[in-house]
Scaffold this motif. Structure first.
Motif, PDB file in Angstrom:
ATOM      1  N   LYS A 172     110.052  24.803 128.561  1.00 62.97           N
ATOM      2  CA  LYS A 172     110.784  24.507 127.318  1.00 62.97           C
ATOM      3  C   LYS A 172     111.797  23.373 127.528  1.00 62.97           C
ATOM      4  CE  LYS A 172     110.198  28.933 125.152  1.00 62.97           C
ATOM      5  NZ  LYS A 172     110.724  30.277 124.935  1.00 62.97           N
ATOM      6  N   SER A 173     112.304  23.257 128.766  1.00 63.61           N
ATOM      7  CA  SER A 173     113.345  22.262 129.026  1.00 63.61           C
ATOM      8  C   SER A 173     112.780  20.845 129.261  1.00 63.61           C
ATOM      9  CB  SER A 173     114.132  22.693 130.265  1.00 63.61           C
ATOM     10  OG  SER A 173     113.228  22.918 131.342  1.00 63.61           O
ATOM     11  N   PHE A 174     111.464  20.677 129.325  1.00 64.44           N
ATOM     12  CA  PHE A 174     110.901  19.358 129.656  1.00 64.44           C
ATOM     13  C   PHE A 174     111.138  18.355 128.526  1.00 64.44           C
ATOM     14  CE2 PHE A 174     107.199  20.411 132.817  1.00 64.44           C
ATOM     15  CZ  PHE A 174     108.127  20.863 133.727  1.00 64.44           C
ATOM     16  N   PRO A 175     111.227  17.050 128.874  1.00 65.26           N
ATOM     17  CA  PRO A 175     111.226  16.030 127.823  1.00 65.26           C
ATOM     18  C   PRO A 175     109.909  16.101 127.035  1.00 65.26           C
ATOM     19  CG  PRO A 175     111.478  15.033 130.016  1.00 65.26           C
ATOM     20  CD  PRO A 175     111.295  16.491 130.222  1.00 65.26           C
ATOM     21  N   ALA A 176     109.957  15.695 125.767  1.00 66.88           N
ATOM     22  CA  ALA A 176     108.764  15.753 124.925  1.00 66.88           C
ATOM     23  C   ALA A 176     107.595  15.035 125.590  1.00 66.88           C
ATOM     24  CB  ALA A 176     109.069  15.112 123.576  1.00 66.88           C
ATOM     25  N   LYS A 177     106.442  15.587 125.489  1.00 67.39           N
ATOM     26  CA  LYS A 177     105.164  14.980 125.928  1.00 67.39           C
ATOM     27  C   LYS A 177     104.955  14.963 127.441  1.00 67.39           C
ATOM     28  CE  LYS A 177     104.881  12.050 121.796  1.00 67.39           C
ATOM     29  NZ  LYS A 177     103.859  12.740 121.008  1.00 67.39           N
ATOM     30  N   MET A 178     105.928  15.458 128.229  1.00 62.59           N
ATOM     31  CA  MET A 178     105.713  15.488 129.685  1.00 62.59           C
ATOM     32  C   MET A 178     105.074  16.820 130.097  1.00 62.59           C
ATOM     33  SD  MET A 178     108.268  14.971 132.927  1.00 62.59           S
ATOM     34  CE  MET A 178     108.602  16.680 133.330  1.00 62.59           C
ATOM     35  N   TRP A 179     104.019  16.719 130.888  1.00 60.07           N
ATOM     36  CA  TRP A 179     103.333  17.892 131.432  1.00 60.07           C
ATOM     37  C   TRP A 179     103.435  17.846 132.944  1.00 60.07           C
ATOM     38  CZ3 TRP A 179     100.536  21.447 128.327  1.00 60.07           C
ATOM     39  CH2 TRP A 179     100.457  21.119 126.967  1.00 60.07           C
TER      40      TRP A 179
END
Ligand SMILES: NC(=O)C1=CN([C@@H]2O[C@H](COP(=O)(O)OP(=O)(O)OC[C@H]3O[C@@H](n4cnc5c(N)ncnc54)[C@H](O)[C@@H]3O)[C@@H](O)[C@H]2O)C=CC1
Ligand SMILES: [Mg+2]
Ligand SMILES: [Mg+2]
Ligand SMILES: [Mg+2]
Ligand SMILES: [Zn+2]
Length: 423
Positions: free
Chosen positions: A304-311
């Motif tokens: 949930k804490s990741f920057p948008a679009k990063m996997w």
């Protein structure tokens, strides 16, 4: 595989006249260089000639493979050996080290107990100090903005930090930089916590010097210094957090060049024998690329804490009494519902935020159904190799991408993507 799949034009134009020159790293539409073709075909003479002519051995084709990867994949033993030897000679650490792992200091752990030695080294002319304030490193921006790395650690002299040292701040003996050659001197290095002092004074000693946020700015430090930063920051963080004895709650004092905390209460059990409450902490965590049973897909997640679009790879902390393999199986099942069988170790990485040790693995799944742990994760999905290549090269149609090369997740994903020939 036919040559046309590798991108060689069937109808070649007439040969070049003897006097003309050819760009040695010229590529075809799939990014393949002559060196890559020679590696594919195991042609050692051509490889040697190209290396002599100064071709770039580090280039990658459009599927992220170097000539070395190609030779290895196609089982071209002699070509692999020539390329490996060449790359190792050029940069012995290139293949072995993750970011934050390269630390050129000799830690000289036997010297830490010698208080007189430490005190004399602190005052020596060629000793250097790395300063931190609130765990932010003091750095100097690199002049050349075209280069990949933006900062170098500021290396201060005793006279620069003398005033700070008067108030007895946490100081950590980091190790000794050995210099070869008749004239060169060894540099002893310390980290000093300047949080309590006036940091403007430091900026006066070192024009251009500035404190940067450890994450993510420290990922822009020159890789050769990232390991020293990792050691220094994890140590200062530990000294800052563990001021009281974990056994009896009394005040502790810093000892052994910052590598130990000793309880002031003489009869505390932590003063008898060896106790892990006295020594710096490292938290082992696993980080794994889970590969599908057919070997064609891998599982990536979004916290949930990741920057948008990063996997990225799934990851999790080890629990007491667990093996690395068990942690991998438990964390993958907790976070994604996928069951894992075989687990293979890849490489490790200190992650100094504050003191993790990432144990990188490749795991083979025995099931495919995904059930995401909604407490920790936003999503988890299977991705095929071509999509991963788009994510690696920032060309994914949805803008998806993976962490940068400084993260072990990137290296594990890249090494899996490279292990194929026909993308
Ligand atoms: N270098 C890389 O490429 C990557 C590194 N990481 C790092 O991996 C580590 C573990 O991954 P997570 O998914 O966060 O772990 P995780 O899946 O175990 O979940 C985190 C939770 O575990 C608990 N926990 C158990 N032991 C802990 C400890 N010693 N310290 C802190 N929390 C603990 C906390 O409740 C925390 O919220 C983190 O330090 C993270 O920064 C994560 C992804 C990529
Ligand atoms: Mg996790
Ligand atoms: Mg977890
Ligand atoms: Mg966990
Ligand atoms: Zn105690």
């Amino acid at each position: 595989m036919s040559t046309s799949t590798l991108g060689v034009k069937e109808n070649r134009t007439p040969p070049f006249p003897a006097s003309s020159t050819v760009e040695v790293d010229q590529r075809n539409d799939k990014g393949w260089t002559a060196l890559m073709f020679a590696a594919r075909n195991g042609n050692v003479d051509v490889i040697n000639t190209l290396l002599e002519k100064g071709c770039d051995v580090n280039l990658v084709n459009k599927t992220g493979q170097t000539a070395q990867d190609i030779a290895f994949f196609w089982d071209q033993g002699n070509a692999s050996k020539v390329l490996n030897d060449f790359v190792n000679k050029q940069n012995p650490d290139k293949q072995l080290r993750n970011y934050f792992s390269l630390n050129y200091l000799d830690r000289c752990s036997e010297q830490r107990k010698k208080e007189d030695w430490l005190q004399s080294k602190i005052r020596e002319e060629c000793t250097r100090f790395i300063a931190f304030s609130e765990l932010k490193p003091f750095v100097v921006p690199l002049e050349d903005r075209t280069k990949r790395w933006r900062y170098t650690l500021a290396k201060l002299k005793f006279c620069d930090v003398e005033n700070y040292l008067k108030s007895n701040p946490p100081v950590v003996f980091l190790g000794v930089q050995r210099n070869s050659g008749p004239e060169s001197l060894d540099h002893t290095m310390f980290a000093v916590d300047c949080t309590e002092g006036n940091i403007e004074d430091l900026k006066k000693c070192c024009p251009g010097g500035t404190f940067i946020n450890p994450f993510p700015s420290a990922l822009q430090l020159e890789p050769s210094e990232a390991g020293i930063f990792a050691e220094a920051r994890s140590m200062l963080d530990w000294l800052y957090r563990y001021k009281y004895c974990g056994t009896c709650g009394s005040v502790t004092v810093i000892a052994e060049g910052g590598h130990k905390r000793v309880c002031e209460k003489k009869d505390c059990i932590s003063n008898k024998g060896i106790h892990n409450t006295c020594y710096p902490r490292t938290d082992p965590s696993v980080i794994m690329l889970v590969v599908s049973p057919d070997g064609k897909k891998c599982l990536l997640g979004r916290k949930k804490s990741f920057p948008a679009k990063m996997w990225s790879c799934l990851a999790g902390f080890m629990e007491p009494g667990e093996s690395i393999e068990d942690t991998v199986r438990r964390e993958v099942e907790e976070e994604s519902g996928v069951k894992v069988g075989k687990v293979e170790y890849h490489s490790s990485q200190p992650w100094p935020f504050p003191a993790s040790l990432m144990l990188g693995c490749v795991a083979t799944a025995v099931s495919e159904d995904v059930k995401v742990d909604e407490d920790e994760m936003e999503d988890a999905q299977w991705f095929r190799r071509p999509e991963l290549v788009q994510m690696l090269t920032h060309q994914h149609p949805n803008g998806y991408y993976i962490p940068p090369e400084q993260a072990i997740a990137h290296q594990i994903i890249k090494s899996w993507v490279r292990m194929t020939a026909n993308l």
